[in-house]
Design a protein around this motif. Structure first.
Motif, PDB file in Angstrom:
ATOM      1  N   TRP B 255      91.439  48.806  90.223  1.00 18.62           N
ATOM      2  CA  TRP B 255      90.306  48.916  89.298  1.00 18.62           C
ATOM      3  C   TRP B 255      89.592  50.250  89.465  1.00 18.62           C
ATOM      4  O   TRP B 255      89.268  50.938  88.517  1.00 18.62           O
ATOM      5  CB  TRP B 255      89.280  47.805  89.573  1.00 18.62           C
ATOM      6  N   GLU B 256      89.369  50.560  90.724  1.00 15.15           N
ATOM      7  CA  GLU B 256      88.624  51.772  91.018  1.00 15.15           C
ATOM      8  C   GLU B 256      89.372  53.002  90.509  1.00 15.15           C
ATOM      9  O   GLU B 256      88.774  53.925  89.954  1.00 15.15           O
ATOM     10  CB  GLU B 256      88.408  51.864  92.531  1.00 15.15           C
ATOM     11  N   ALA B 258      91.587  53.038  88.044  1.00 15.89           N
ATOM     12  CA  ALA B 258      91.549  53.020  86.578  1.00 15.89           C
ATOM     13  C   ALA B 258      90.170  53.465  86.084  1.00 15.89           C
ATOM     14  O   ALA B 258      90.049  54.167  85.070  1.00 15.89           O
ATOM     15  CB  ALA B 258      91.857  51.612  86.069  1.00 15.89           C
ATOM     16  N   TYR B 259      89.162  53.070  86.835  1.00 14.08           N
ATOM     17  CA  TYR B 259      87.785  53.446  86.517  1.00 14.08           C
ATOM     18  C   TYR B 259      87.653  54.973  86.448  1.00 14.08           C
ATOM     19  O   TYR B 259      87.119  55.530  85.498  1.00 14.08           O
ATOM     20  CB  TYR B 259      86.907  52.865  87.614  1.00 14.08           C
ATOM     21  N   GLN B 262      89.643  56.491  83.544  1.00 11.08           N
ATOM     22  CA  GLN B 262      88.891  56.336  82.301  1.00 11.08           C
ATOM     23  C   GLN B 262      87.765  57.351  82.208  1.00 11.08           C
ATOM     24  O   GLN B 262      87.533  57.952  81.158  1.00 11.08           O
ATOM     25  CB  GLN B 262      88.300  54.926  82.212  1.00 11.08           C
ATOM     26  N   GLN B 281      92.685  38.479  88.607  1.00 11.22           N
ATOM     27  CA  GLN B 281      92.547  38.075  87.210  1.00 11.22           C
ATOM     28  C   GLN B 281      92.807  36.582  86.989  1.00 11.22           C
ATOM     29  O   GLN B 281      92.333  36.010  86.015  1.00 11.22           O
ATOM     30  CB  GLN B 281      93.553  38.903  86.386  1.00 11.22           C
ATOM     31  N   LEU B 284      89.205  35.349  87.921  1.00  9.25           N
ATOM     32  CA  LEU B 284      88.047  36.035  87.378  1.00  9.25           C
ATOM     33  C   LEU B 284      88.560  36.721  86.120  1.00  9.25           C
ATOM     34  O   LEU B 284      89.534  37.450  86.183  1.00  9.25           O
ATOM     35  CB  LEU B 284      87.635  37.103  88.400  1.00  9.25           C
ATOM     36  N   PHE B 285      87.920  36.469  84.996  1.00  7.71           N
ATOM     37  CA  PHE B 285      88.480  37.041  83.769  1.00  7.71           C
ATOM     38  C   PHE B 285      87.833  38.365  83.439  1.00  7.71           C
ATOM     39  O   PHE B 285      86.811  38.432  82.776  1.00  7.71           O
ATOM     40  CB  PHE B 285      88.354  36.031  82.639  1.00  7.71           C
ATOM     41  N   ILE B 286      88.453  39.410  83.967  1.00 10.31           N
ATOM     42  CA  ILE B 286      87.936  40.755  83.782  1.00 10.31           C
ATOM     43  C   ILE B 286      88.496  41.332  82.488  1.00 10.31           C
ATOM     44  O   ILE B 286      89.695  41.221  82.234  1.00 10.31           O
ATOM     45  CB  ILE B 286      88.406  41.644  84.950  1.00 10.31           C
ATOM     46  N   PRO B 287      87.661  41.950  81.690  1.00  7.61           N
ATOM     47  CA  PRO B 287      88.145  42.504  80.422  1.00  7.61           C
ATOM     48  C   PRO B 287      88.910  43.801  80.616  1.00  7.61           C
ATOM     49  O   PRO B 287      88.676  44.783  79.930  1.00  7.61           O
ATOM     50  CB  PRO B 287      86.862  42.714  79.605  1.00  7.61           C
ATOM     51  N   PHE B 288      89.777  43.797  81.576  1.00  2.70           N
ATOM     52  CA  PHE B 288      90.683  44.922  81.773  1.00  2.70           C
ATOM     53  C   PHE B 288      91.976  44.259  82.201  1.00  2.70           C
ATOM     54  O   PHE B 288      92.030  43.605  83.260  1.00  2.70           O
ATOM     55  CB  PHE B 288      90.169  45.866  82.866  1.00  2.70           C
ATOM     56  N   GLN B 289      92.979  44.405  81.376  1.00  5.68           N
ATOM     57  CA  GLN B 289      94.199  43.629  81.564  1.00  5.68           C
ATOM     58  C   GLN B 289      95.111  44.276  82.597  1.00  5.68           C
ATOM     59  O   GLN B 289      96.061  44.973  82.247  1.00  5.68           O
ATOM     60  CB  GLN B 289      94.914  43.477  80.217  1.00  5.68           C
TER      61      GLN B 289
END
Lengths: 336, 336
Positions: B255-256, B258-259, B262, B281, B284-289
């Motif tokens: 995530w970090e 990709a963060y 972005q 995922q 926890l439903f994170i809006p990043f697939q």
DNA sequence: TTGTAAGCGTTATCAC
DNA sequence: GTGATAACGCTTACAA
């Protein structure tokens, strides 16, 4: 090499001294000869003595243990708080029990009895029920405790540390309204918890100040369990509910809502603007730029530990702690 | 109303019976008259008796407590595991201590001594050090324990539950290579932990099978602390490092990364394909697939509890537990 | 400087 | 059916 636990008695036998002398030597008491202290400490290390805190606690009445009772450590919000609490507590040589209640009444009650039964010195609890009844058990048993994140209006006697939920709800809603979203969906937490009610108050105030009506159908309670939100948001989309702004009780719910919106091909913030609560982004860098209300989890956790320790160490103090920590709105791309 | 804790003795005095009778009545022993049992139980409830587990533990030698030692509950991966462990443990009437080690040697050692000192019946630990030395303390003290998520090759005697890290690393890397990414950056965890080494083995195997070289500069160790990854990825982008695929040791790191990508205006998966590990995922439903390697945290946690309870209840059993739970690759849009 | 005795609140054992 | 007694491992108070 493998073995039973070494006791003071074992050391005493080996050293040819009394249990008592060993005990005092290990605590570096002045009245034991320096040389004896040294010998005994070396022996203890050699034999791998660890000491039985249980027995000591039984005598002293202190366990150096704090129970932390929350609904769900798997929610990063609580995970972060528990971590911070553990860290603060450890600094004072306290260990923490963690008990999850899953927001259920019966589990909360069980958790409390478990904690009391284990003789914890204090409790930090995020209560999940409307009634303060369970919490009163603590009062009755004389166990120092502090509420975190939620409070009971009818019990001014319970100490608490919360964040300014009303303000948070207000800021989030106002921001959405200011940005032209006339209809703001509020995916709120269960009404039985104070933070949900207070955030709703803020939501209402923002509408009032903007001169806009609050429509009941835009205020929806979602369960705490993951997955619940998905169903609800799906339903809303499919029956083409009328809203463009979305404010969620917490980041987990906000993520989940955005997740579903994305699945349906909608874009955030172009189609829907989304605001969360908890600002988990400050600790976890998620590649989804969620605007969120920051509630200083670190500060709350630290204060909670300080307060409960204060109450443990000053059992007769009549001081009352009602702390409301400021909230601020952190803007990110989900509401651009 | 407020008060001291009620003891068996208090009940005994009130009831005009012996402490012993009270104790046995409360435990519903057959040899106490039914009527007496009822009277006593009512009295106990009325007086708010809770019972001192400490004293009982001292006598019985059992605390009904398990220590869970992990690096950081604020990482959802551990948060989820701790929650699952607590849930399983609670079913068996066990309470858990949670201690964070922040991946530091000294804290791990302290955590272990604390746990032993508090007389936990067993320990579930995710060790963070290369050396098994600290863990040996447990063996020496005869405390039942099980490793979770990591193991020690040199200590075949330590029971563990891990996931198939090599396979996970292999699947993730192979997927990226198969999709035409010739240069796959691996943001790995610290080499001192077994899972990082084994995931790297998988990464290597995938390259070998694809007939591609492994370039050392594409394998980077990132620290466990949040924020660390950001600096590293920034650095890579700014010096235009040559890679298009990215495999991260865990989802938090992914995530970090990709963060940051972005933030620099790159798109995932168009510019960079990203695969994580842990499949958070699923909970926890994170809006990043995020595509990720699933390691069945729920299964691991449950097995760890079962194993440690088994060892507690069968202290003489020589059975050895070395469980490797299957990993699978879950594809999502981050590698489309 | 060190040892003895009592006690923390339970539970296990055995006697009544 | 119920009660007396000892024991768990340690600490505190006091005696030697």
């Amino acid at each position: 090499m493998e073995g039973k636990k070494v006791t003071l008695r074992d050391l005493a036998l080996k050293a040819g001294l009394s249990v008592n002398t060993i005990s005092r030597a290990l605590k570096d008491k002045e009245d034991i000869a320096l040389s004896t202290r040294k010998t005994i400490k070396d022996l203890a290390k050699e034999m791998g003595y660890v000491g039985n805190a249980l027995a000591g606690s039984l005598r002293s009445g202190l366990t150096k243990t704090i129970a932390v009772i929350v609904s769900d450590v798997a929610n990063p919000h609580f995970g972060i708080m528990v971590k911070d609490i553990e860290k603060s507590a450890r600094k004072h040589n306290y260990t923490i029990f963690v008990i999850n209640t899953e927001d259920e009444h019966e589990m909360e009650e069980r958790a409390i009895y478990t904690a009391i039964g284990k003789n914890v010195d204090g409790i930090i609890i995020c209560p999940s029920q409307r009634s303060a009844e369970t919490i009163r058990i603590l009062k009755k048993n004389g166990v120092p405790f502090v509420l975190i994140g939620r409070r009971f209006e009818e019990e001014p006697d319970f100490d608490y540390v919360i964040c300014d939920d009303e303000k948070g709800g207000y800021l989030a809603t106002k921001h959405l309204l200011d940005n032209g979203h006339k209809r703001v969906l509020f995916l709120n937490g269960p009404d039985r918890i104070s933070s949900a009610r207070e955030r709703l108050d803020g939501y209402r105030r923002a509408h009032r100040e903007a001169g806009l009506p609050v429509s009941g159908e835009l205020i929806i309670e979602v369960g705490a369990s993951a997955g619940d939100t998905r169903q609800i948001v799906k339903g809303l989309i499919e029956r083409k509910a009328d809203f463009t702004g979305l404010f969620a009780f917490n980041d987990v719910i906000a993520w989940e809502a955005a997740y579903v919106l994305q699945k349906y091909g909608f874009r955030v913030p172009e189609d829907y603007a989304v605001v969360g609560f908890d600002n988990i982004q400050s600790r976890l860098f998620i590649p989804f730029q969620l605007s969120s209300v920051s509630n200083s989890k670190g500060k709350m956790s630290k204060r909670a530990v300080d307060i409960v320790l204060h109450k443990i160490n000053h059992p007769d103090s009549r001081e009352r702690f009602r702390e409301v920590i400021d909230t601020t709105l952190i803007l990110r791309e989900s509401t651009k």
